[in-house]
Design an enzyme around this catalytic site. Structure first.
Site, PDB file in Angstrom:
ATOM      1  N   LYS A   1       0.800  -1.245   0.000  1.00  0.00           N
ATOM      2  CA  LYS A   1       0.000   0.000   0.000  1.00  0.00           C
ATOM      3  C   LYS A   1       0.822   1.280   0.000  1.00  0.00           C
ATOM      4  O   LYS A   1       0.374   2.326   0.443  1.00  0.00           O
ATOM      5  CB  LYS A   1      -1.006   0.022   1.180  1.00  0.00           C
ATOM      6  CG  LYS A   1      -1.881  -1.182   1.211  1.00  0.00           C
ATOM      7  CD  LYS A   1      -2.685  -1.310  -0.048  1.00  0.00           C
ATOM      8  CE  LYS A   1      -2.925  -2.745  -0.421  1.00  0.00           C
ATOM      9  NZ  LYS A   1      -3.261  -2.925  -1.825  1.00  0.00           N
TER      10      LYS A   1
ATOM     11  N   GLY B   1       2.300   2.336  -2.870  1.00  0.00           N
ATOM     12  CA  GLY B   1       2.402   2.816  -4.254  1.00  0.00           C
ATOM     13  C   GLY B   1       2.979   1.781  -5.208  1.00  0.00           C
ATOM     14  O   GLY B   1       3.461   2.141  -6.293  1.00  0.00           O
ATOM     15  N   THR B   2       2.894   0.514  -4.834  1.00  0.00           N
ATOM     16  CA  THR B   2       3.443  -0.565  -5.666  1.00  0.00           C
ATOM     17  C   THR B   2       2.881  -0.522  -7.088  1.00  0.00           C
ATOM     18  O   THR B   2       3.634  -0.582  -8.067  1.00  0.00           O
ATOM     19  CB  THR B   2       3.067  -1.938  -5.055  1.00  0.00           C
ATOM     20  OG1 THR B   2       3.197  -1.877  -3.636  1.00  0.00           O
ATOM     21  CG2 THR B   2       3.912  -3.042  -5.621  1.00  0.00           C
ATOM     22  N   THR B   3       1.560  -0.419  -7.187  1.00  0.00           N
ATOM     23  CA  THR B   3       0.904  -0.494  -8.503  1.00  0.00           C
ATOM     24  C   THR B   3       1.376   0.662  -9.392  1.00  0.00           C
ATOM     25  O   THR B   3       1.640   0.477 -10.585  1.00  0.00           O
ATOM     26  CB  THR B   3      -0.630  -0.407  -8.321  1.00  0.00           C
ATOM     27  OG1 THR B   3      -0.999  -1.252  -7.232  1.00  0.00           O
ATOM     28  CG2 THR B   3      -1.359  -0.823  -9.565  1.00  0.00           C
ATOM     29  N   TRP B   4       1.483   1.815  -8.803  1.00  0.00           N
ATOM     30  CA  TRP B   4       1.931   3.005  -9.546  1.00  0.00           C
ATOM     31  C   TRP B   4       3.382   2.825 -10.008  1.00  0.00           C
ATOM     32  O   TRP B   4       3.713   3.060 -11.170  1.00  0.00           O
ATOM     33  CB  TRP B   4       1.790   4.221  -8.628  1.00  0.00           C
ATOM     34  CG  TRP B   4       1.981   5.549  -9.271  1.00  0.00           C
ATOM     35  CD1 TRP B   4       1.917   5.834 -10.612  1.00  0.00           C
ATOM     36  CD2 TRP B   4       2.263   6.784  -8.603  1.00  0.00           C
ATOM     37  NE1 TRP B   4       2.127   7.175 -10.811  1.00  0.00           N
ATOM     38  CE2 TRP B   4       2.339   7.781  -9.604  1.00  0.00           C
ATOM     39  CE3 TRP B   4       2.441   7.144  -7.271  1.00  0.00           C
ATOM     40  CZ2 TRP B   4       2.602   9.119  -9.298  1.00  0.00           C
ATOM     41  CZ3 TRP B   4       2.698   8.479  -6.968  1.00  0.00           C
ATOM     42  CH2 TRP B   4       2.777   9.449  -7.969  1.00  0.00           C
TER      43      TRP B   4
ATOM     44  N   HIS C   1       7.507  -7.596  -1.963  1.00  0.00           N
ATOM     45  CA  HIS C   1       7.208  -6.949  -0.680  1.00  0.00           C
ATOM     46  C   HIS C   1       8.188  -7.440   0.395  1.00  0.00           C
ATOM     47  O   HIS C   1       8.057  -7.077   1.570  1.00  0.00           O
ATOM     48  CB  HIS C   1       5.786  -7.308  -0.218  1.00  0.00           C
ATOM     49  CG  HIS C   1       4.684  -6.526  -0.896  1.00  0.00           C
ATOM     50  ND1 HIS C   1       4.811  -5.213  -1.257  1.00  0.00           N
ATOM     51  CD2 HIS C   1       3.416  -6.880  -1.245  1.00  0.00           C
ATOM     52  CE1 HIS C   1       3.676  -4.800  -1.817  1.00  0.00           C
ATOM     53  NE2 HIS C   1       2.828  -5.781  -1.821  1.00  0.00           N
TER      54      HIS C   1
ATOM     55  N   ARG D   1       6.156   5.241   1.959  1.00  0.00           N
ATOM     56  CA  ARG D   1       4.999   6.146   2.054  1.00  0.00           C
ATOM     57  C   ARG D   1       4.782   6.500   3.519  1.00  0.00           C
ATOM     58  O   ARG D   1       5.115   5.698   4.415  1.00  0.00           O
ATOM     59  CB  ARG D   1       3.759   5.431   1.507  1.00  0.00           C
ATOM     60  CG  ARG D   1       2.573   6.335   1.305  1.00  0.00           C
ATOM     61  CD  ARG D   1       1.374   5.569   0.747  1.00  0.00           C
ATOM     62  NE  ARG D   1       0.309   6.492   0.388  1.00  0.00           N
ATOM     63  CZ  ARG D   1      -0.893   6.131  -0.016  1.00  0.00           C
ATOM     64  NH1 ARG D   1      -1.196   4.849  -0.147  1.00  0.00           N
ATOM     65  NH2 ARG D   1      -1.807   7.036  -0.304  1.00  0.00           N
TER      66      ARG D   1
ATOM     67  N   SER E   1      -4.740   2.955   3.971  1.00  0.00           N
ATOM     68  CA  SER E   1      -4.918   2.252   2.702  1.00  0.00           C
ATOM     69  C   SER E   1      -5.025   0.736   2.933  1.00  0.00           C
ATOM     70  O   SER E   1      -5.887   0.064   2.361  1.00  0.00           O
ATOM     71  CB  SER E   1      -3.737   2.584   1.784  1.00  0.00           C
ATOM     72  OG  SER E   1      -3.918   2.007   0.526  1.00  0.00           O
TER      73      SER E   1
ATOM     74  N   ARG F   1      -7.860   3.349  -5.006  1.00  0.00           N
ATOM     75  CA  ARG F   1      -8.872   3.861  -4.077  1.00  0.00           C
ATOM     76  C   ARG F   1      -8.940   5.383  -4.211  1.00  0.00           C
ATOM     77  O   ARG F   1      -9.772   5.892  -4.941  1.00  0.00           O
ATOM     78  CB  ARG F   1      -8.547   3.421  -2.642  1.00  0.00           C
ATOM     79  CG  ARG F   1      -9.669   3.649  -1.644  1.00  0.00           C
ATOM     80  CD  ARG F   1      -9.244   3.237  -0.251  1.00  0.00           C
ATOM     81  NE  ARG F   1      -8.157   4.046   0.269  1.00  0.00           N
ATOM     82  CZ  ARG F   1      -8.318   5.179   0.954  1.00  0.00           C
ATOM     83  NH1 ARG F   1      -9.508   5.605   1.257  1.00  0.00           N
ATOM     84  NH2 ARG F   1      -7.261   5.862   1.392  1.00  0.00           N
ATOM     85  N   LYS F   2      -8.047   6.109  -3.544  1.00  0.00           N
ATOM     86  CA  LYS F   2      -8.057   7.577  -3.650  1.00  0.00           C
ATOM     87  C   LYS F   2      -6.786   8.129  -4.298  1.00  0.00           C
ATOM     88  O   LYS F   2      -6.803   9.131  -4.969  1.00  0.00           O
ATOM     89  CB  LYS F   2      -8.174   8.192  -2.255  1.00  0.00           C
ATOM     90  CG  LYS F   2      -9.590   8.261  -1.723  1.00  0.00           C
ATOM     91  CD  LYS F   2      -9.642   9.219  -0.552  1.00  0.00           C
ATOM     92  CE  LYS F   2     -11.052   9.523  -0.150  1.00  0.00           C
ATOM     93  NZ  LYS F   2     -11.097  10.351   1.073  1.00  0.00           N
TER      94      LYS F   2
HETATM   95  P1  PAP Z   1      -0.045  -3.239  -3.159  1.00  0.00           P
HETATM   96  O1  PAP Z   1       1.173  -2.974  -2.347  1.00  0.00           O
HETATM   97  O2  PAP Z   1      -1.025  -4.155  -2.504  1.00  0.00           O
HETATM   98  O3  PAP Z   1       0.251  -3.637  -4.564  1.00  0.00           O
HETATM   99  P2  PAP Z   1      -0.301  -0.438  -3.650  1.00  0.00           P
HETATM  100  O4  PAP Z   1      -0.414  -0.237  -5.110  1.00  0.00           O
HETATM  101  O5  PAP Z   1       0.986  -0.145  -3.009  1.00  0.00           O
HETATM  102  O6  PAP Z   1      -0.850  -1.867  -3.252  1.00  0.00           O
HETATM  103  O7  PAP Z   1      -1.331   0.494  -2.881  1.00  0.00           O
HETATM  104  C1  PAP Z   1      -2.462   1.033  -3.397  1.00  0.00           C
HETATM  105  C2  PAP Z   1      -2.389   2.497  -3.069  1.00  0.00           C
HETATM  106  O8  PAP Z   1      -1.735   3.188  -4.136  1.00  0.00           O
HETATM  107  C3  PAP Z   1      -3.789   3.069  -2.979  1.00  0.00           C
HETATM  108  O9  PAP Z   1      -3.715   4.160  -2.070  1.00  0.00           O
HETATM  109  P3  PAP Z   1      -4.985   4.716  -1.277  1.00  0.00           P
HETATM  110  O10 PAP Z   1      -5.656   3.541  -0.650  1.00  0.00           O
HETATM  111  O11 PAP Z   1      -4.437   5.682  -0.268  1.00  0.00           O
HETATM  112  O12 PAP Z   1      -5.826   5.374  -2.297  1.00  0.00           O
HETATM  113  C4  PAP Z   1      -4.006   3.504  -4.398  1.00  0.00           C
HETATM  114  O13 PAP Z   1      -5.058   4.423  -4.558  1.00  0.00           O
HETATM  115  C5  PAP Z   1      -2.660   4.103  -4.738  1.00  0.00           C
HETATM  116  N1  PAP Z   1      -2.434   4.142  -6.189  1.00  0.00           N
HETATM  117  C6  PAP Z   1      -2.679   3.171  -7.100  1.00  0.00           C
HETATM  118  N2  PAP Z   1      -2.362   3.580  -8.320  1.00  0.00           N
HETATM  119  C7  PAP Z   1      -1.909   4.849  -8.205  1.00  0.00           C
HETATM  120  C8  PAP Z   1      -1.436   5.817  -9.153  1.00  0.00           C
HETATM  121  N3  PAP Z   1      -1.384   5.546 -10.427  1.00  0.00           N
HETATM  122  N4  PAP Z   1      -1.038   7.010  -8.665  1.00  0.00           N
HETATM  123  C9  PAP Z   1      -1.073   7.293  -7.352  1.00  0.00           C
HETATM  124  N5  PAP Z   1      -1.525   6.419  -6.400  1.00  0.00           N
HETATM  125  C10 PAP Z   1      -1.932   5.207  -6.831  1.00  0.00           C
END
Ligand code: PAP
Length: 341
Positions: free
Chosen positions: A93, A95-98, A158, A180, A188, A307-308
């Site tokens: 959580k 920012g892995t996906t980003w 991770h 983060r 998150s 999510r946000k």
């Molecule tokens: P993971 O470690 O399980 O793969 P991960 O991608 O790190 O999850 O976490 C998701 C968080 O990154 C979410 O944060 P939030 O719950 O505070 O909203 C998600 O919204 C955020 N996220 C995903 N994609 C992006 C993006 N492209 N830019 C910025 N934040 C992002």
């Protein structure tokens, strides 16, 4: 610098796009031993109730669900990093996906220009394009033969520095750690766990999740140990490890995108910069763009990664008491090491 490992890697069993040819998968010769070993190992570990359904088990100081051990031990034993590999490390959580989306778009920009209509990121969740070492690459007792993979391979994990496969540390592969603010990461994670909990097990209350997090009992926790070991690793080996913060990436995306490309040995040329390639990648990987893609709206898991995407959402949830406890726990620990969120 091309890499598209998605077509050569096994996917989770629920993944409808599992197209891995069986010939690519070499069974681990000691598969049964490993299973028994894993079973024995897990039953010897301290355990606590997890956040979703299963328990979490404490292995070498960090907490994991039992489903992860097979892949964890297997990748520790078998993964052979190459000097040209790129490894992305995150606490869940953060920012892995980003980061995966950005890494994929940067590394593959020559064969997949960010503006092309059929860019792989438009039809694949970033987790399908850059696999987790311990979750996708090494799963179900299978050890993937990666010898035919392209020269620049990008993997994510991770796992904390302490548990990384040795070859990652011994080769010249490049590591990026994305951290983060723990308050946002915690909120998150809490939302994520509640999305994935079966309805009949009820909601995990914020206070309960908070207690677990502060005790270090969270997926790959303790959160602070995970961050600090990578932070120290990056100070010790600045040419190998780049330590970034989600907040910095949000604030100055262009600067850090260029930093990433430079660090990976594929800096943007002047021509690319003049042609707006940096902006195109940022736009392709932006939260709004990714969240609205059809592929990322299908299935609870894919949806749950978007999510946000904001900095500071924690303020909508934390009581004064929680703020004080968190600051007491994290602020000093991080500050003593020169780290501030
Ligand atoms: P993971 O470690 O399980 O793969 P991960 O991608 O790190 O999850 O976490 C998701 C968080 O990154 C979410 O944060 P939030 O719950 O505070 O909203 C998600 O919204 C955020 N996220 C995903 N994609 C992006 C993006 N492209 N830019 C910025 N934040 C992002």
């Amino acid at each position: 610098m091309a890499t598209n490992l998605s077509s050569t890697l096994p996917h989770d069993s629920h993944d409808p796009k599992n197209t891995t040819p069986p010939s690519k998968l070499a069974k681990h010769s000691q598969q049964d031993d490993l299973t028994q070993e894993c079973h024995d190992l897990i039953s010897s570990l301290a355990k606590e109730q997890g956040w979703i359904l299963s328990h979490l088990y404490q292995y070498q100081g960090f907490w994991y669900p039992n489903t992860l051990f097979e892949g964890l031990l297997s990748c520790q034993r078998h993964f052979k990093a190459r000097d040209t590999d790129i490894i992305l490390i995150t606490n869940p959580k953060c920012g892995t996906t980003w980061l995966k989306a950005l890494a994929y778009a940067i590394v593959n920009r020559k064969i997949n220009p960010p503006k092309e209509d059929n860019h792989p990121l438009l039809t694949n969740n970033p987790h399908e394009l850059i696999p987790f070492l311990e979750r996708k690459v090494y799963v179900d007792h299978q050890v993937l033969d990666l010898t035919e993979s392209p020269s620049t391979r990008v993997f994510s994990t991770h796992l904390p520095v302490e548990l990384l496969p040795l070859s990652i540390k011994e080769t010249k592969c490049k590591v990026v750690y994305l951290a983060r603010d723990p308050k946002d990461a915690f909120i998150s994670l809490w939302h994520f766990a509640n999305k994935l909990r079966p309805q009949n097990s009820g909601k995990l209350q914020l206070e309960e999740a908070f207690d677990k997090f502060c005790k270090g009992v969270s997926f790959c926790g303790p959160f602070w140990d995970h961050v600090l070991s990578s932070w120290k690793y990056s100070l010790d080996k600045p040419n190998k490890v780049l330590f970034l913060k989600y907040e910095e990436l949000k604030e100055k995306p262009k600067l850090y995108l260029k930093k990433l490309a430079e660090f990976w040995g594929c800096p943007f040329s002047l021509e690319e910069e003049n042609n707006g390639v940096v902006e195109e990648i940022l736009s392709l990987c932006s939260f709004d763009n990714m969240r609205n893609l059809e592929v990322n709206k299908v299935g609870e898991l894919n949806k749950s990664f978007f999510r946000k995407g904001e900095v500071g959402d924690w303020a909508n949830y934390f009581s004064q008491e929680m703020i004080e406890k968190f600051d007491e726990m994290f602020f000093d620990k991080f500050l003593q090491c020169g780290l501030k969120f």
